[in-house]
Design a protein around this motif. Structure first.
Motif, PDB file in Angstrom:
ATOM      1  N   ARG A 184       0.831  -1.201   0.000  1.00 61.02           N
ATOM      2  CA  ARG A 184       0.000   0.000   0.000  1.00 61.02           C
ATOM      3  C   ARG A 184       0.877   1.266   0.000  1.00 61.02           C
ATOM      4  O   ARG A 184       0.612   2.216  -0.727  1.00 61.02           O
ATOM      5  N   ARG A 185       1.941   1.254   0.798  1.00 61.99           N
ATOM      6  CA  ARG A 185       2.854   2.401   0.823  1.00 61.99           C
ATOM      7  C   ARG A 185       3.573   2.566  -0.522  1.00 61.99           C
ATOM      8  O   ARG A 185       3.760   3.690  -1.000  1.00 61.99           O
ATOM      9  N   ALA A 186       3.965   1.466  -1.128  1.00 69.47           N
ATOM     10  CA  ALA A 186       4.627   1.532  -2.436  1.00 69.47           C
ATOM     11  C   ALA A 186       3.676   2.104  -3.491  1.00 69.47           C
ATOM     12  O   ALA A 186       4.078   2.920  -4.326  1.00 69.47           O
ATOM     13  N   LYS A 187       2.429   1.697  -3.458  1.00 66.18           N
ATOM     14  CA  LYS A 187       1.430   2.216  -4.409  1.00 66.18           C
ATOM     15  C   LYS A 187       1.208   3.710  -4.186  1.00 66.18           C
ATOM     16  O   LYS A 187       1.123   4.479  -5.152  1.00 66.18           O
ATOM     17  N   LEU A 188       1.135   4.125  -2.921  1.00 67.17           N
ATOM     18  CA  LEU A 188       0.959   5.537  -2.606  1.00 67.17           C
ATOM     19  C   LEU A 188       2.145   6.353  -3.127  1.00 67.17           C
ATOM     20  O   LEU A 188       1.966   7.415  -3.734  1.00 67.17           O
ATOM     21  N   ARG A 189       3.358   5.865  -2.929  1.00 65.38           N
ATOM     22  CA  ARG A 189       4.552   6.560  -3.430  1.00 65.38           C
ATOM     23  C   ARG A 189       4.544   6.653  -4.956  1.00 65.38           C
ATOM     24  O   ARG A 189       4.888   7.685  -5.525  1.00 65.38           O
ATOM     25  N   GLN A 190       4.150   5.561  -5.602  1.00 64.91           N
ATOM     26  CA  GLN A 190       4.107   5.566  -7.064  1.00 64.91           C
ATOM     27  C   GLN A 190       3.051   6.542  -7.572  1.00 64.91           C
ATOM     28  O   GLN A 190       3.291   7.290  -8.522  1.00 64.91           O
ATOM     29  N   ASP A 191       1.873   6.545  -6.943  1.00 60.85           N
ATOM     30  CA  ASP A 191       0.832   7.498  -7.335  1.00 60.85           C
ATOM     31  C   ASP A 191       1.308   8.933  -7.141  1.00 60.85           C
ATOM     32  O   ASP A 191       1.092   9.792  -7.989  1.00 60.85           O
ATOM     33  N   ARG A 192       1.956   9.191  -6.016  1.00 61.03           N
ATOM     34  CA  ARG A 192       2.473  10.528  -5.732  1.00 61.03           C
ATOM     35  C   ARG A 192       3.532  10.910  -6.768  1.00 61.03           C
ATOM     36  O   ARG A 192       3.558  12.037  -7.254  1.00 61.03           O
ATOM     37  N   ALA A 193       4.403   9.976  -7.111  1.00 63.39           N
ATOM     38  CA  ALA A 193       5.439  10.251  -8.111  1.00 63.39           C
ATOM     39  C   ALA A 193       4.809  10.561  -9.467  1.00 63.39           C
ATOM     40  O   ALA A 193       5.249  11.490 -10.165  1.00 63.39           O
ATOM     41  N   ASP A 194       3.781   9.822  -9.843  1.00 65.00           N
ATOM     42  CA  ASP A 194       3.097  10.072 -11.115  1.00 65.00           C
ATOM     43  C   ASP A 194       2.440  11.449 -11.122  1.00 65.00           C
ATOM     44  O   ASP A 194       2.486  12.168 -12.121  1.00 65.00           O
TER      45      ASP A 194
ATOM     46  N   HIS B  70       9.851  13.030  -1.317  1.00 62.62           N
ATOM     47  CA  HIS B  70       8.625  12.339  -0.890  1.00 62.62           C
ATOM     48  C   HIS B  70       8.229  11.164  -1.789  1.00 62.62           C
ATOM     49  O   HIS B  70       7.212  10.525  -1.533  1.00 62.62           O
ATOM     50  N   THR B  71       8.999  10.917  -2.825  1.00 63.27           N
ATOM     51  CA  THR B  71       8.628   9.821  -3.729  1.00 63.27           C
ATOM     52  C   THR B  71       9.701   8.744  -3.861  1.00 63.27           C
ATOM     53  O   THR B  71       9.483   7.734  -4.505  1.00 63.27           O
TER      54      THR B  71
END
Length: 171
Positions: free
Chosen positions: A34-44, A169-170
Protein backbone atom coordinates in the motif's frame (compact mmCIF):
# COMPACT_ATOMS: atom_id res chain seq x y z
CA UNK A 1 8.62 -46.39 13.31
CA UNK A 2 9.69 -43.75 15.77
CA UNK A 3 11.70 -41.97 13.11
CA UNK A 4 8.71 -41.80 10.76
CA UNK A 5 6.56 -40.45 13.59
CA UNK A 6 9.29 -37.96 14.58
CA UNK A 7 9.61 -36.77 10.99
CA UNK A 8 5.83 -36.33 10.76
CA UNK A 9 5.79 -34.33 14.02
CA UNK A 10 8.68 -32.15 12.84
CA UNK A 11 6.94 -31.58 9.49
CA UNK A 12 3.67 -30.69 11.25
CA UNK A 13 5.41 -28.24 13.60
CA UNK A 14 7.33 -26.69 10.70
CA UNK A 15 4.12 -26.38 8.72
CA UNK A 16 2.33 -24.79 11.67
CA UNK A 17 5.22 -22.34 12.19
CA UNK A 18 5.21 -21.49 8.47
CA UNK A 19 1.46 -20.85 8.41
CA UNK A 20 1.65 -18.79 11.59
CA UNK A 21 4.54 -16.68 10.24
CA UNK A 22 2.71 -16.24 6.95
CA UNK A 23 -0.40 -15.05 8.77
CA UNK A 24 1.63 -12.65 10.87
CA UNK A 25 3.64 -11.28 7.93
CA UNK A 26 0.69 -10.87 5.54
CA UNK A 27 -0.49 -7.55 7.06
CA UNK A 28 3.08 -6.26 6.88
CA UNK A 29 3.35 -7.20 3.22
CA UNK A 30 -0.02 -5.57 2.47
CA UNK A 31 1.02 -2.41 4.28
CA UNK A 32 4.31 -2.28 2.37
CA UNK A 33 2.45 -2.76 -0.91
CA UNK A 34 0.00 0.00 0.00
CA UNK A 35 2.85 2.40 0.82
CA UNK A 36 4.63 1.53 -2.44
CA UNK A 37 1.43 2.22 -4.41
CA UNK A 38 0.96 5.54 -2.61
CA UNK A 39 4.55 6.56 -3.43
CA UNK A 40 4.11 5.57 -7.06
CA UNK A 41 0.83 7.50 -7.33
CA UNK A 42 2.47 10.53 -5.73
CA UNK A 43 5.44 10.25 -8.11
CA UNK A 44 3.10 10.07 -11.12
CA UNK A 45 1.18 13.13 -9.91
CA UNK A 46 4.37 15.11 -9.32
CA UNK A 47 5.73 14.16 -12.73
CA UNK A 48 2.44 15.16 -14.35
CA UNK A 49 2.49 18.52 -12.58
CA UNK A 50 6.08 19.19 -13.64
CA UNK A 51 5.37 18.25 -17.26
CA UNK A 52 2.21 20.40 -17.37
CA UNK A 53 4.05 23.34 -15.78
CA UNK A 54 6.87 23.07 -18.31
CA UNK A 55 4.41 23.03 -21.20
CA UNK A 56 2.51 26.00 -19.73
CA UNK A 57 5.74 27.98 -19.48
CA UNK A 58 6.62 27.26 -23.09
CA UNK A 59 3.21 28.30 -24.36
CA UNK A 60 3.16 31.54 -22.35
CA UNK A 61 6.50 32.52 -23.86
CA UNK A 62 5.24 31.59 -27.34
CA UNK A 63 2.11 33.71 -26.82
CA UNK A 64 4.30 36.62 -25.72
CA UNK A 65 6.48 36.33 -28.84
CA UNK A 66 3.44 36.39 -31.13
CA UNK A 67 1.93 39.33 -29.21
CA UNK A 68 5.14 41.36 -29.49
CA UNK A 69 5.37 40.66 -33.22
CA UNK A 70 1.77 41.78 -33.68
CA UNK A 71 2.38 45.04 -31.77
CA UNK A 72 5.25 45.87 -34.11
CA UNK A 73 3.19 44.94 -37.17
CA UNK A 74 5.47 42.04 -38.02
CA UNK A 75 2.64 39.57 -37.81
CA UNK A 76 2.73 36.71 -40.25
CA UNK A 77 -0.48 35.25 -41.62
CA UNK A 78 -0.01 32.07 -39.65
CA UNK A 79 0.49 33.90 -36.33
CA UNK A 80 -3.22 34.22 -35.59
CA UNK A 81 -3.75 30.49 -36.00
CA UNK A 82 -0.59 29.70 -34.03
CA UNK A 83 -1.70 32.02 -31.23
CA UNK A 84 -5.00 30.16 -30.97
CA UNK A 85 -3.14 26.85 -30.87
CA UNK A 86 -0.70 28.10 -28.20
CA UNK A 87 -3.55 29.58 -26.19
CA UNK A 88 -5.49 26.30 -26.30
CA UNK A 89 -2.39 24.29 -25.43
CA UNK A 90 -1.59 26.67 -22.58
CA UNK A 91 -5.03 26.40 -21.02
CA UNK A 92 -4.94 22.62 -21.43
CA UNK A 93 -1.62 22.48 -19.58
CA UNK A 94 -2.97 24.82 -16.93
CA UNK A 95 -6.02 22.60 -16.45
CA UNK A 96 -3.74 19.60 -16.04
CA UNK A 97 -1.72 21.53 -13.45
CA UNK A 98 -4.91 22.22 -11.49
CA UNK A 99 -5.95 18.58 -11.65
CA UNK A 100 -2.57 17.32 -10.43
CA UNK A 101 -2.52 20.00 -7.74
CA UNK A 102 -5.92 18.85 -6.49
CA UNK A 103 -4.75 15.25 -6.38
CA UNK A 104 -1.68 16.27 -4.40
CA UNK A 105 -3.83 18.26 -1.96
CA UNK A 106 -5.94 15.16 -1.50
CA UNK A 107 -3.02 12.82 -0.83
CA UNK A 108 -0.40 15.10 0.77
CA UNK A 109 2.09 15.48 2.36
CA UNK A 110 1.71 19.13 3.34
CA UNK A 111 5.26 20.12 2.37
CA UNK A 112 4.67 18.89 -1.17
CA UNK A 113 1.31 20.66 -1.37
CA UNK A 114 2.88 23.94 -0.19
CA UNK A 115 5.58 23.69 -2.84
CA UNK A 116 2.97 22.90 -5.51
CA UNK A 117 1.07 25.99 -4.40
CA UNK A 118 4.23 28.10 -4.83
CA UNK A 119 4.58 26.62 -8.31
CA UNK A 120 1.01 27.63 -9.16
CA UNK A 121 1.59 31.19 -7.89
CA UNK A 122 4.73 31.53 -10.01
CA UNK A 123 2.82 30.27 -13.03
CA UNK A 124 0.19 32.97 -12.45
CA UNK A 125 2.91 35.63 -12.21
CA UNK A 126 4.28 34.49 -15.56
CA UNK A 127 0.74 34.36 -16.97
CA UNK A 128 0.27 38.05 -16.11
CA UNK A 129 3.37 39.00 -18.15
CA UNK A 130 2.28 37.38 -21.42
CA UNK A 131 1.29 40.75 -22.96
CA UNK A 132 4.51 42.57 -22.00
CA UNK A 133 6.36 44.34 -24.78
CA UNK A 134 10.07 44.71 -25.49
CA UNK A 135 11.93 47.20 -23.34
CA UNK A 136 13.39 49.09 -26.32
CA UNK A 137 10.36 48.75 -28.59
CA UNK A 138 12.21 46.54 -31.07
CA UNK A 139 11.26 42.92 -31.50
CA UNK A 140 14.08 40.44 -30.98
CA UNK A 141 13.00 36.85 -30.58
CA UNK A 142 16.23 35.94 -28.79
CA UNK A 143 15.46 38.21 -25.84
CA UNK A 144 12.33 38.28 -23.74
CA UNK A 145 11.10 41.50 -22.13
CA UNK A 146 12.51 41.94 -18.63
CA UNK A 147 9.26 41.17 -16.74
CA UNK A 148 8.71 38.00 -18.79
CA UNK A 149 12.31 36.91 -18.37
CA UNK A 150 12.21 37.46 -14.60
CA UNK A 151 8.85 35.73 -14.15
CA UNK A 152 10.00 32.86 -16.36
CA UNK A 153 13.19 32.42 -14.33
CA UNK A 154 11.19 32.47 -11.08
CA UNK A 155 8.81 29.88 -12.51
CA UNK A 156 11.74 27.68 -13.57
CA UNK A 157 13.16 27.90 -10.03
CA UNK A 158 9.76 26.98 -8.60
CA UNK A 159 9.64 23.92 -10.87
CA UNK A 160 13.12 22.88 -9.70
CA UNK A 161 12.25 23.41 -6.03
CA UNK A 162 9.05 21.41 -6.45
CA UNK A 163 11.02 18.62 -8.11
CA UNK A 164 13.46 18.51 -5.17
CA UNK A 165 10.64 18.26 -2.63
CA UNK A 166 8.87 15.69 -4.79
CA UNK A 167 12.00 13.57 -4.98
CA UNK A 168 12.21 13.59 -1.21
CA UNK A 169 8.63 12.34 -0.89
CA UNK A 170 8.63 9.82 -3.73
CA UNK A 171 11.93 7.96 -3.43
Amino acid sequence: MLTALGAAVIAAVASLVGVTLGALLEPLKLNAARRAKLRQDRADRCAGLIEAATRARKHIVDINVIHRRRQLHEEAETDAQREIEFDDAYYTARTEMRAFYGLLVMSGPDELVEQANVLRRKEMELHHTRWELDDDGKFDRRFLPTPVREASAAFDRAIEEFALVARKHTS
